[in-house]
Write a protein that holds these residues in place. Structure first.
Motif, PDB file in Angstrom:
ATOM      1  N   TRP A 454     -47.599  46.640   6.011  1.00  0.00           N
ATOM      2  CA  TRP A 454     -46.770  46.151   7.119  1.00  0.00           C
ATOM      3  C   TRP A 454     -45.853  45.058   6.572  1.00  0.00           C
ATOM      4  CZ3 TRP A 454     -47.777  48.649  11.789  1.00  0.00           C
ATOM      5  CH2 TRP A 454     -48.927  49.430  11.795  1.00  0.00           C
ATOM      6  N   PRO A 455     -44.582  45.361   6.381  1.00  0.00           N
ATOM      7  CA  PRO A 455     -43.666  44.404   5.755  1.00  0.00           C
ATOM      8  C   PRO A 455     -43.126  43.360   6.731  1.00  0.00           C
ATOM      9  CG  PRO A 455     -42.530  46.464   6.189  1.00  0.00           C
ATOM     10  CD  PRO A 455     -43.958  46.674   6.602  1.00  0.00           C
ATOM     11  N   ALA A 456     -42.888  42.176   6.196  1.00  0.00           N
ATOM     12  CA  ALA A 456     -42.185  41.145   6.956  1.00  0.00           C
ATOM     13  C   ALA A 456     -40.686  41.342   6.775  1.00  0.00           C
ATOM     14  CB  ALA A 456     -42.616  39.767   6.477  1.00  0.00           C
ATOM     15  N   GLU A 457     -39.919  40.502   7.428  1.00  0.00           N
ATOM     16  CA  GLU A 457     -38.460  40.518   7.319  1.00  0.00           C
ATOM     17  C   GLU A 457     -38.029  40.537   5.847  1.00  0.00           C
ATOM     18  OE1 GLU A 457     -35.323  37.382   9.112  1.00  0.00           O
ATOM     19  OE2 GLU A 457     -36.663  36.592   7.576  1.00  0.00           O
ATOM     20  N   PRO A 458     -37.170  41.468   5.454  1.00  0.00           N
ATOM     21  CA  PRO A 458     -36.676  41.496   4.070  1.00  0.00           C
ATOM     22  C   PRO A 458     -35.568  40.471   3.866  1.00  0.00           C
ATOM     23  CG  PRO A 458     -35.714  43.299   5.315  1.00  0.00           C
ATOM     24  CD  PRO A 458     -36.659  42.588   6.255  1.00  0.00           C
ATOM     25  N   LEU A 459     -35.631  39.763   2.761  1.00  0.00           N
ATOM     26  CA  LEU A 459     -34.638  38.726   2.478  1.00  0.00           C
ATOM     27  C   LEU A 459     -33.897  39.059   1.196  1.00  0.00           C
ATOM     28  CD1 LEU A 459     -35.153  34.936   2.942  1.00  0.00           C
ATOM     29  CD2 LEU A 459     -34.127  35.784   0.833  1.00  0.00           C
ATOM     30  N   LEU A 513     -42.469  35.521  10.249  1.00  0.00           N
ATOM     31  CA  LEU A 513     -41.287  35.837  11.042  1.00  0.00           C
ATOM     32  C   LEU A 513     -40.001  35.680  10.236  1.00  0.00           C
ATOM     33  CD1 LEU A 513     -42.378  34.155  14.386  1.00  0.00           C
ATOM     34  CD2 LEU A 513     -42.269  36.598  13.879  1.00  0.00           C
ATOM     35  N   HIS A 514     -39.674  34.445   9.865  1.00  0.00           N
ATOM     36  CA  HIS A 514     -38.414  34.180   9.176  1.00  0.00           C
ATOM     37  C   HIS A 514     -38.612  33.108   8.106  1.00  0.00           C
ATOM     38  CE1 HIS A 514     -36.269  36.534  12.184  1.00  0.00           C
ATOM     39  NE2 HIS A 514     -36.787  35.791  13.136  1.00  0.00           N
ATOM     40  N   GLY A 515     -37.598  32.925   7.276  1.00  0.00           N
ATOM     41  CA  GLY A 515     -37.652  31.901   6.246  1.00  0.00           C
ATOM     42  C   GLY A 515     -36.436  31.948   5.351  1.00  0.00           C
ATOM     43  N   LEU A 516     -36.529  31.302   4.182  1.00  0.00           N
ATOM     44  CA  LEU A 516     -35.408  31.248   3.262  1.00  0.00           C
ATOM     45  C   LEU A 516     -35.903  31.161   1.824  1.00  0.00           C
ATOM     46  CD1 LEU A 516     -35.413  28.040   2.458  1.00  0.00           C
ATOM     47  CD2 LEU A 516     -34.103  27.802   4.563  1.00  0.00           C
TER      48      LEU A 516
END
Length: 566
Positions: A454-459, A513-516
């Motif tokens: 289950w992948p998280a948001e791709p950056l 959820l999100h990040g950088l």
């Protein structure tokens, strides 16, 4: 689903080395910093909604082909109060908490009634924002928490309301070439008005090298847009920018302020005070960055719910913007923990499918154009904007793709014409099962998936000196429902979408959820010693900004962009 969403996660306070298979690109040096809910029960009490969970920060430090992982709960006032009480005592959006019955319940109740809007949580679980040399965990309330990106230590608590009058703010700000931050918030019944406030935080301020000079304290209102309703403002999670304009959608997914003000006394959550009006419209506001005023023409489209903007740009006299849109607000309901059970698949099929929609909004409307005529002259899209009798313009989108969420782009192309979207693909469920690269030009896609993953948001992280838009890598934190498979950081080649490496971690990783991403080259700019914020000296020109317009080129970091708590 309970394995992913229902279980509390353990912190990994000391860095643990990941097992790397494959080859990490030699140029990839830095830290992926991510945020998301990690604790869903405190003592015997449980949160109702997945988006209510206590914030768990985690990071992947990548250096010389090696990867180290650590995680730490955000030490918010909310977290500390809950842990000390061994139960949930601070309300979240989907969970209303109540005082200890042994304490004076009436004083607590009256403290809520004394404000139109109660004080919100500082459980900043959605994203990470870079502001000057500082990093903040963010949510959608008026609070942000400063953090140390190396140790994940929680530092100062910052209240936006001290600097700009907003009760709510998005977790998806935008950044210009200089690192200035542009964000939006809602000011509720302030001086008899409810309005949407766009505000700007400078990357640097005079004397910023001195102790306590936080850029947040120098935030200024960029412009404001009156809400169509005093007591029912729109919910929104993100917004768009072009080189000269800001795009804001005032959608019929609304907050009922009177209901929110009495939610505590009525024993209901704030989330129950939100409603979607299928009979209303979605209004499109285009704000000129130079004049700081909205384009006067009234643009609208059909009712929809948008959490994430993807990108926006100008072409042939139009503002084109891409969003992930839903037919209704059912997605939020699905993430109540009671629904994340064995019947999840059946329930999730009843929700609307997220679709990538492209809108085209003409900046100049010909008064002599025939009623019913299409004002869009852009050849690259089939989106239309139809003139109506009253001078309003009805916008119909081009549907580009169905079944994707958590969109990211090469941020060097933010506000400019672009070609590629990196996103999580969702099929029968809003929970991602694949990572997707969508080519807007050819309408084709590349995908990565793996059983039980289950992948998280791709950056997207660009290769240094990259010439092509997709020259770089994709980073995604992957959790697994297979007990024999450790969670891992996935590194994909962004061009071919082939796996370059994975870093498996023997730790209790959560779905974030999100990040950088912070390149190592930037660490010298990060403050190493936490300092207490000091009061700001009086200044007639607090921001030091001289031009209102944003420019868009590659930043010195890869920012969280585009996104509810998705």
């Amino acid at each position: 689903m309970e394995i992913i969403f229902g279980r509390n996660k353990k912190e990994q306070l000391e860095p643990v080395q990941a097992k790397v298979t494959g080859s990490v690109p030699a140029w990839l040096q830095g830290t992926l910093l991510r945020n998301g809910p990690g604790m869903h029960t405190v003592g015997e009490s449980k949160y109702n909604h997945w988006f209510d969970g206590l914030a768990l920060l985690h990071s992947f430090s990548i250096r010389d082909g090696e990867v180290f992982y650590r995680s730490k709960y955000l030490q918010s006032d909310t977290y500390i109060a809950n842990i000390e009480a061994n139960r949930i005592v601070v309300s979240e959006f989907g969970t209303m908490a109540y005082p200890d019955p042994c304490k004076n319940i009436f004083s607590k109740a009256f403290s809520y009634l004394s404000h139109t809007i109660p004080d919100f949580t500082d459980n900043c679980l959605i994203n990470i924002m870079k502001c000057g040399e500082d990093f903040y965990a963010t949510t959608e309330t008026n609070y942000i928490r400063k953090i140390d990106p190396q140790t994940l230590e929680t530092l100062e608590k910052v209240d936006y309301r001290k600097y700009v009058a907003v009760n709510l703010a998005t977790s998806h700000p935008h950044y210009d070439e200089a690192g200035n931050v542009l964000n939006m918030g809602t000011s509720i019944v302030d001086k008899g008005r409810t309005k949407y406030v766009i505000f700007k935080i400078p990357a640097t301020v005079p004397g910023s090298k001195k102790k306590g000079k936080s850029p947040v304290k120098h935030a200024e209102v960029f412009c404001s847009i009156p809400s169509r309703s005093l007591l029912s403002p729109s919910y929104y999670h993100s917004f768009g920018v072009t080189e000269n304009y800001v795009v804001f959608l005032e959608q019929p997914f609304k907050l009922d302020i009177l209901k929110m003000a009495t939610a505590y006394m009525r024993g209901v959550s704030w989330a129950s005070c939100m409603s979607f009006d299928r009979e209303d419209k979605t209004y499109i506001h285009i704000i000129n960055q130079r004049t700081r005023k909205p384009v006067p023409t009234k643009f609208y489209t059909d009712p929809m719910v948008v959490f994430h903007h993807v990108n926006a740009y100008e072409e042939d006299g139009c503002v084109l913007f891409d969003v992930i849109a839903y037919e209704d607000s059912s997605l939020y309901q699905l993430f109540y923990l009671a629904n994340l059970n064995k019947d999840f698949e059946e329930k999730s099929r009843l929700t609307s499918v997220p679709t990538l929609r492209r809108f085209a909004v003409p900046l100049h409307v010909d008064k002599d154009a025939e009623v019913g005529s299409n004002l869009v002259k852009v050849s690259s899209t089939t989106a239309t904007a139809l003139k109506e009798k009253d001078g309003h313009v009805y916008c119909q989108p081009e549907v580009l793709y169905e079944g994707l969420e958590l969109p990211r782009i090469n941020y060097a192309y933010n506000g400019k014409p672009y070609r590629y979207i990196f996103a999580a693909e969702v099929q029968w469920s809003p929970v991602p099962t694949k990572i997707l690269k969508y080519d807007i030009l050819t309408k084709s896609s590349l995908k990565w998936s793996e059983e039980s993953c289950w992948p998280a948001e791709p950056l997207f992280v660009p290769t240094p000196g990259a010439k092509d838009e997709d020259d770089g890598v994709i980073l995604s934190a992957i959790v697994s429902t297979d007990p024999q498979k450790l969670p891992f950081l996935l590194i994909l080649d962004a061009k071919s979408f082939t796996e370059l490496a994975r870093a498996s971690v023997d730790a209790d990783m959560h779905l974030d959820l999100h990040g950088l991403f912070i390149p190592d080259a930037d660490w010298n700019a990060v403050k190493q010693t936490p300092t207490e914020m000091q009061e700001v000296e009086n200044s007639d020109h607090p921001t030091g900004l001289t031009t209102p317009e944003l420019s868009h080129s590659e930043n010195d970091f890869t920012a969280g962009h585009g996104g509810s708590s998705l």
